[in-house]
Design a protein around this motif. Structure first.
Motif, mmCIF file in Angstrom:
data_model
loop_
_atom_site.group_PDB
_atom_site.id
_atom_site.type_symbol
_atom_site.label_atom_id
_atom_site.label_comp_id
_atom_site.label_asym_id
_atom_site.label_seq_id
_atom_site.Cartn_x
_atom_site.Cartn_y
_atom_site.Cartn_z
ATOM 1 N N UNK A 71 0.833 -1.206 0.000
ATOM 2 C CA UNK A 71 0.000 0.000 0.000
ATOM 3 C C UNK A 71 0.867 1.255 0.000
ATOM 4 N N UNK A 72 1.907 1.252 0.819
ATOM 5 C CA UNK A 72 2.819 2.392 0.870
ATOM 6 C C UNK A 72 3.584 2.529 -0.438
ATOM 7 N N UNK A 73 4.088 1.419 -0.949
ATOM 8 C CA UNK A 73 4.859 1.451 -2.191
ATOM 9 C C UNK A 73 4.046 1.947 -3.368
ATOM 10 N N UNK A 178 3.249 1.720 9.914
ATOM 11 C CA UNK A 178 2.488 0.482 9.710
ATOM 12 C C UNK A 178 3.282 -0.528 8.884
ATOM 13 N N UNK A 179 4.012 -0.038 7.890
ATOM 14 C CA UNK A 179 4.742 -0.930 6.988
ATOM 15 C C UNK A 179 6.000 -1.499 7.624
ATOM 16 N N UNK A 199 5.830 -3.356 -3.833
ATOM 17 C CA UNK A 199 4.743 -3.102 -4.788
ATOM 18 C C UNK A 199 5.090 -3.652 -6.163
ATOM 19 N N UNK A 200 6.303 -3.404 -6.628
ATOM 20 C CA UNK A 200 6.702 -3.826 -7.972
ATOM 21 C C UNK A 200 6.843 -5.340 -8.090
ATOM 22 N N UNK A 201 7.116 -6.025 -7.004
ATOM 23 C CA UNK A 201 7.294 -7.475 -7.050
ATOM 24 C C UNK A 201 5.989 -8.214 -7.360
ATOM 25 N N UNK A 202 4.884 -7.500 -7.285
ATOM 26 C CA UNK A 202 3.608 -8.112 -7.636
ATOM 27 C C UNK A 202 3.054 -7.555 -8.955
ATOM 28 N N UNK A 340 -5.063 -3.485 -9.027
ATOM 29 C CA UNK A 340 -3.790 -3.372 -8.316
ATOM 30 C C UNK A 340 -3.045 -2.099 -8.691
ATOM 31 N N UNK A 341 -3.186 -1.664 -9.946
ATOM 32 C CA UNK A 341 -2.415 -0.509 -10.425
ATOM 33 C C UNK A 341 -3.220 0.790 -10.405
ATOM 34 N N UNK A 342 -4.429 0.755 -9.865
ATOM 35 C CA UNK A 342 -5.232 1.984 -9.796
ATOM 36 C C UNK A 342 -4.513 3.014 -8.932
#
Length: 359
Positions: A71-73, A178-179, A199-202, A340-342
């Motif tokens: 979420x942060x990424x 939180x992260x 984030x990018x790993x998904x 996911x990319x929104x």
């Protein structure tokens, strides 16, 4: 151990294998008739061992993926406040709605300066052995640190300024806590990169080819199978392999020299053995990520296919064969993960958040 010493054996193996593939490809062969619906193309599935079905995400034990990091990424990926003039984000050059590229030969950054190399897609980049065209970053997390401080790209003067900016945004301070729970001071440049990396790993795009690799013979059309057979017969899998169908290091111009001022990895190491060594681009979504090559100089994908056959194998292939291979390459196009990319809602700036700096 130096990174370069780990990489060179990979290059040697690839070069040796490429030479073998060239020798085999050089043998004259009768031209094959185009596949039709009535003709069944037979693929030797043993040759498919060069590839791997795309995982749901690319894990790294050094940066475990959590929902809070992702979420942060995601927010950081879209936030232009990570750039000096607050007008460039990661998504500016790696547009997630455009298969992770901006469609330009080279990308404009701070003060509209153009970078020296084409911006590669971030989709499936977690499957690369190394990051950047010259392989100078070992993973996505280290890669994420580079553009932010690059004077031509996002142009932040130093990591301290980035951290200062992020800490001035109250919502980010909470998200970092939180992260990265349990850390006394979680807002660090390393943690910022870890969040973007998580984030990018998904960012993965499974395609019809993955279904085919898993055993579904109907996942590809006969025309796509015909293109795959030509791809394999040429030996393209020598370099384009693994889950990302690319991502290792290889010499550009293995057989026939490739003319370019950019000397690839040599620019980083100044080691003669690294001259013209580049990271092999992923072929996933390749029909959507032009223009192609490290300098974005090739506008037509069949042209890129023919150039690779010439420079890597010393072979001239026909226009029809190049087009057939491109038909297969289109089977590597995956579906974008829209939810996911929104673009997320970004936290509001605080009273001490720096203003845009166009200087």
């Amino acid at each position: 151990m130096k990174l370069n010493s780990l990489v060179r054996p990979l290059i040697l193996v690839a070069a040796t294998t490429g030479a073998t593939a060239f020798a085999q490809a050089a043998k004259p062969a009768a031209p094959a008739a185009p596949a039709t619906a009535a003709q069944k193309v037979v693929i030797d599935r043993a040759l498919l061992n060069a590839f791997k079905v795309l995982p749901t995400r690319f894990e790294d034990a050094k940066n475990p993926i959590t929902a809070e990091k992702v979420e942060l990424g995601r927010m950081l990926y879209f936030d232009t406040r990570l750039s000096k003039n607050q007008d460039v984000s990661c998504n500016s050059c790696h547009d997630l709605n455009k298969y992770g590229v901006d469609g330009k030969p080279t990308s404009p950054g701070h003060k509209k300066q153009l970078g020296g190399r084409n911006s590669p897609t971030v989709y499936n980049a977690g499957g690369h052995i190394l990051q950047f065209w010259d392989g100078r970053a070992p993973n996505l997390e280290e890669q994420a640190k580079g553009p932010i401080l690059n004077p031509v790209e996002m142009a932040m003067p130093n990591a301290e300024r980035v951290v200062e900016t992020v800490k001035s945004i109250p919502g980010y301070v909470t998200s970092f806590q939180k992260a990265f729970p349990g850390e006394a001071d979680p807002v660090t440049y390393d943690n910022l990169a870890k969040a973007i990396g998580a984030f990018e790993r998904q960012l993965v795009t499974p395609s019809p080819f993955d279904k085919y690799l898993a055993g579904d013979e109907n996942a590809l059309t006969e025309a796509q199978k015909a293109g795959l057979k030509k791809f394999l017969d040429q030996g393209c899998q020598t370099c384009h392999n693994g889950p990302a169908i690319g991502g290792s290091l290889q010499k550009l111009g293995l057989v026939v020299p490739f003319q370019t001022k950019d000397q690839g990895r040599f620019e980083v190491t100044k080691n003669e053995a690294d001259r013209m060594i580049f990271r092999v681009p992923t072929l996933r979504n390749v029909t959507k990520t032009g223009p192609w090559f490290h300098d974005g100089s090739v506008k037509e994908l069949p042209t890129a296919v023919k150039l690779m056959a010439q420079h890597q194998f010393g072979k001239q292939i026909s226009d029809d064969d190049a087009k057939s291979i491109v038909v297969f390459l289109d089977a590597l196009t995956g579906e974008l993960p829209k939810s996911y990319i929104a673009k997320p809602k970004l936290p509001a700036s605080g009273p001490k958040t720096p203003k845009p700096d166009p200087s």
